[in-house]
Motif scaffolding. Sequence first.
Motif, PDB file in Angstrom:
ATOM      1  N   MET A 188     -11.461 107.974  13.487  1.00 36.78           N
ATOM      2  CA  MET A 188     -10.014 107.769  13.450  1.00 36.78           C
ATOM      3  C   MET A 188      -9.641 106.327  13.802  1.00 36.78           C
ATOM      4  N   VAL A 189     -10.376 105.715  14.727  1.00 38.39           N
ATOM      5  CA  VAL A 189     -10.112 104.312  15.047  1.00 38.39           C
ATOM      6  C   VAL A 189     -10.392 103.429  13.826  1.00 38.39           C
ATOM      7  N   LEU A 190     -11.447 103.736  13.087  1.00 38.43           N
ATOM      8  CA  LEU A 190     -11.742 102.970  11.868  1.00 38.43           C
ATOM      9  C   LEU A 190     -10.625 103.121  10.839  1.00 38.43           C
ATOM     10  N   VAL A 191     -10.097 104.331  10.695  1.00 36.82           N
ATOM     11  CA  VAL A 191      -8.976 104.559   9.774  1.00 36.82           C
ATOM     12  C   VAL A 191      -7.767 103.735  10.216  1.00 36.82           C
ATOM     13  N   LYS A 192      -7.513 103.708  11.520  1.00 40.58           N
ATOM     14  CA  LYS A 192      -6.368 102.957  12.039  1.00 40.58           C
ATOM     15  C   LYS A 192      -6.553 101.453  11.832  1.00 40.58           C
ATOM     16  N   LEU A 193      -7.758 100.951  12.007  1.00 37.81           N
ATOM     17  CA  LEU A 193      -8.009  99.532  11.770  1.00 37.81           C
ATOM     18  C   LEU A 193      -7.775  99.178  10.304  1.00 37.81           C
ATOM     19  N   ALA A 194      -8.220 100.056   9.392  1.00 37.52           N
ATOM     20  CA  ALA A 194      -7.985  99.809   7.969  1.00 37.52           C
ATOM     21  C   ALA A 194      -6.495  99.808   7.659  1.00 37.52           C
ATOM     22  N   GLN A 195      -5.752 100.718   8.284  1.00 40.63           N
ATOM     23  CA  GLN A 195      -4.305 100.746   8.085  1.00 40.63           C
ATOM     24  C   GLN A 195      -3.658  99.491   8.649  1.00 40.63           C
ATOM     25  N   MET A 196      -4.157  99.037   9.799  1.00 42.01           N
ATOM     26  CA  MET A 196      -3.652  97.817  10.411  1.00 42.01           C
ATOM     27  C   MET A 196      -3.842  96.618   9.479  1.00 42.01           C
ATOM     28  N   ALA A 197      -4.987  96.569   8.821  1.00 36.15           N
ATOM     29  CA  ALA A 197      -5.253  95.472   7.884  1.00 36.15           C
ATOM     30  C   ALA A 197      -4.278  95.492   6.717  1.00 36.15           C
ATOM     31  N   ALA A 198      -3.886  96.693   6.274  1.00 39.32           N
ATOM     32  CA  ALA A 198      -2.908  96.792   5.189  1.00 39.32           C
ATOM     33  C   ALA A 198      -1.516  96.391   5.663  1.00 39.32           C
ATOM     34  N   ASP A 199      -1.172  96.784   6.891  1.00 43.57           N
ATOM     35  CA  ASP A 199       0.159  96.512   7.425  1.00 43.57           C
ATOM     36  C   ASP A 199       0.356  95.048   7.808  1.00 43.57           C
ATOM     37  N   ILE A 200      -0.706  94.405   8.301  1.00 44.25           N
ATOM     38  CA  ILE A 200      -0.571  93.074   8.891  1.00 44.25           C
ATOM     39  C   ILE A 200      -1.604  92.136   8.248  1.00 44.25           C
ATOM     40  N   PRO A 201      -1.304  91.590   7.063  1.00 42.56           N
ATOM     41  CA  PRO A 201      -2.286  90.726   6.389  1.00 42.56           C
ATOM     42  C   PRO A 201      -2.557  89.426   7.141  1.00 42.56           C
ATOM     43  N   GLU A 202      -1.735  89.124   8.171  1.00 34.69           N
ATOM     44  CA  GLU A 202      -1.995  87.908   8.969  1.00 34.69           C
ATOM     45  C   GLU A 202      -3.241  88.043   9.840  1.00 34.69           C
ATOM     46  N   ILE A 203      -3.750  89.269  10.030  1.00 38.43           N
ATOM     47  CA  ILE A 203      -4.991  89.450  10.806  1.00 38.43           C
ATOM     48  C   ILE A 203      -6.166  88.989   9.965  1.00 38.43           C
ATOM     49  N   ARG A 204      -6.887  87.995  10.457  1.00 37.01           N
ATOM     50  CA  ARG A 204      -8.036  87.444   9.718  1.00 37.01           C
ATOM     51  C   ARG A 204      -9.365  87.993  10.236  1.00 37.01           C
ATOM     52  N   GLU A 205      -9.455  88.200  11.534  1.00 33.50           N
ATOM     53  CA  GLU A 205     -10.641  88.804  12.142  1.00 33.50           C
ATOM     54  C   GLU A 205     -10.185  89.694  13.288  1.00 33.50           C
ATOM     55  N   PHE A 206     -10.948  90.758  13.523  1.00 33.72           N
ATOM     56  CA  PHE A 206     -10.611  91.676  14.616  1.00 33.72           C
ATOM     57  C   PHE A 206     -11.917  92.309  15.085  1.00 33.72           C
ATOM     58  N   ASP A 207     -12.258  92.094  16.346  1.00 35.75           N
ATOM     59  CA  ASP A 207     -13.438  92.724  16.940  1.00 35.75           C
ATOM     60  C   ASP A 207     -13.026  93.521  18.160  1.00 35.75           C
ATOM     61  N   ILE A 208     -13.414  94.786  18.219  1.00 31.98           N
ATOM     62  CA  ILE A 208     -13.358  95.564  19.450  1.00 31.98           C
ATOM     63  C   ILE A 208     -14.802  95.728  19.894  1.00 31.98           C
ATOM     64  N   ASN A 209     -15.170  95.082  20.985  1.00 34.14           N
ATOM     65  CA  ASN A 209     -16.561  95.132  21.464  1.00 34.14           C
ATOM     66  C   ASN A 209     -16.579  94.913  22.976  1.00 34.14           C
ATOM     67  N   PRO A 210     -16.938  95.972  23.725  1.00 37.84           N
ATOM     68  CA  PRO A 210     -17.322  97.287  23.218  1.00 37.84           C
ATOM     69  C   PRO A 210     -16.150  98.264  23.137  1.00 37.84           C
ATOM     70  N   LEU A 211     -16.310  99.240  22.271  1.00 40.87           N
ATOM     71  CA  LEU A 211     -15.500 100.456  22.284  1.00 40.87           C
ATOM     72  C   LEU A 211     -16.374 101.518  22.932  1.00 40.87           C
ATOM     73  N   LEU A 212     -15.932 102.039  24.070  1.00 45.54           N
ATOM     74  CA  LEU A 212     -16.701 103.079  24.754  1.00 45.54           C
ATOM     75  C   LEU A 212     -16.329 104.432  24.175  1.00 45.54           C
ATOM     76  N   ALA A 213     -17.335 105.205  23.791  1.00 47.50           N
ATOM     77  CA  ALA A 213     -17.107 106.508  23.159  1.00 47.50           C
ATOM     78  C   ALA A 213     -17.925 107.567  23.876  1.00 47.50           C
ATOM     79  N   ASP A 214     -17.260 108.651  24.261  1.00 51.76           N
ATOM     80  CA  ASP A 214     -17.961 109.779  24.876  1.00 51.76           C
ATOM     81  C   ASP A 214     -17.236 111.075  24.512  1.00 51.76           C
TER      82      ASP A 214
END
Length: 411
Positions: A183-209
């Motif tokens: 779901m986070v990946l889907v949201k990031l893809a949507q964010m890229a469509a909504d905000i073309p001014e974003i050139r790079e975006f890294d979430i590191n780390p994303l903790l998942a459990d």
Amino acid sequence: AARQWLEPVEIKHLLEAYDIAMVPTYAAADVEQAVTYAKEIFAQGGTVVLKIMSRDITHKSDVGGVVLNLTSPEAVRAAATDILARARKLRPEARIGGVIVQAMVVKAKARELILGLADDPTFGTVVVFGRGGTAVEIINDKALALPPLDLQLARDLIDRTRVSRLLKAYRDVPAVKHDAVAMVLVKLAQMAADIPEIREFDINPLLADETGVTAVDARVAVGPPQRKFAGSGPANFAVRAYPSQWERRLKLKEDWRIFVRPMRPEDEPTIHEFLRHVTAHDLRLRFFAPMKEFTHEFIARLTQLDYARAMAFIAFEEASGEMVGVVRLHSDSIYETGEYAILLRSDLKGRGLGWALMQLIIDYARSEGLKTISGDVLQENTVMLDMCRQLGFEVKPDPAEPEICDVRLKL
């Protein structure tokens, strides 16, 4: 402000807008401000992490720019002073904005992942997923996908990495919460469509459990949008996103209310049901041949559209939710002429739906910059020919096939 990078608090607000959890984050310009923010975290029973805040230092740990498990204001003051001094000594050319103050998140069995957006010179924006943490470059376990993404495409992206196996349960480690990462990946893809001014975006780390996901650190580069691809879709997407702006609610004769939207791949069962309500005669007028059955492959070709080259609007009766008609347009290779086709439920003809769908597809063709709409219509299909004439189409017999008329509208 002509900045290239968002500040940490700005990034936190961006993630909050898309409902992506991030640890409490504050930007402190100096040591004393860091102590003030840390006291807020201590008051809630937490411990503190300090990180160097610099647009020029990509990997904070390279300069000793991360200190964990701080439990008192005195420890924060000493650590902040040390971090700032060390960064200025090791990277004298770097712009130092202060320190980031965050609540310490301890999840012993969480997996460290990297998710983000990158700008590929050929394919435009791509979505990145892989194993995160400080050794991300050494492990090099990443996969890329073209946005937009739905959950299934996001799952496929995850499955192309080795770390995907660690998301499942093993030994005494519970599985990561189902679809939380996807779901986070889907949201990031949507964010890229909504905000073309974003050139790079890294979430590191994303903790998942097993409880979900939390972003611990992120960086976002911004800049003026650059159109890589023609058409009305996102300027930086090689694959055009679902064009939700073309959804319509229509009111036709006798207060007949219709909802129209672009077709989606999951509409295949709906199409099968719709075709049961179309007579053999109407099917022959549409497909120019008797149609006794419709295979999965046939319907898949109708429903799986490349929105950059084709469009189909599917109409539903609001009262019943049933599909009542469809109109489609497919452009030629040079994007000058589009060929249309239309089909209505046989028992609901004569109520203005065909006229409304034809007007909608003409409006769509104009918005896409097409110069002409064309179609082939059987001579016996007098209702369609009359409607075409009323809409301004030029109607001519096909010299090669006398039973067919060529209809053409200059836009």
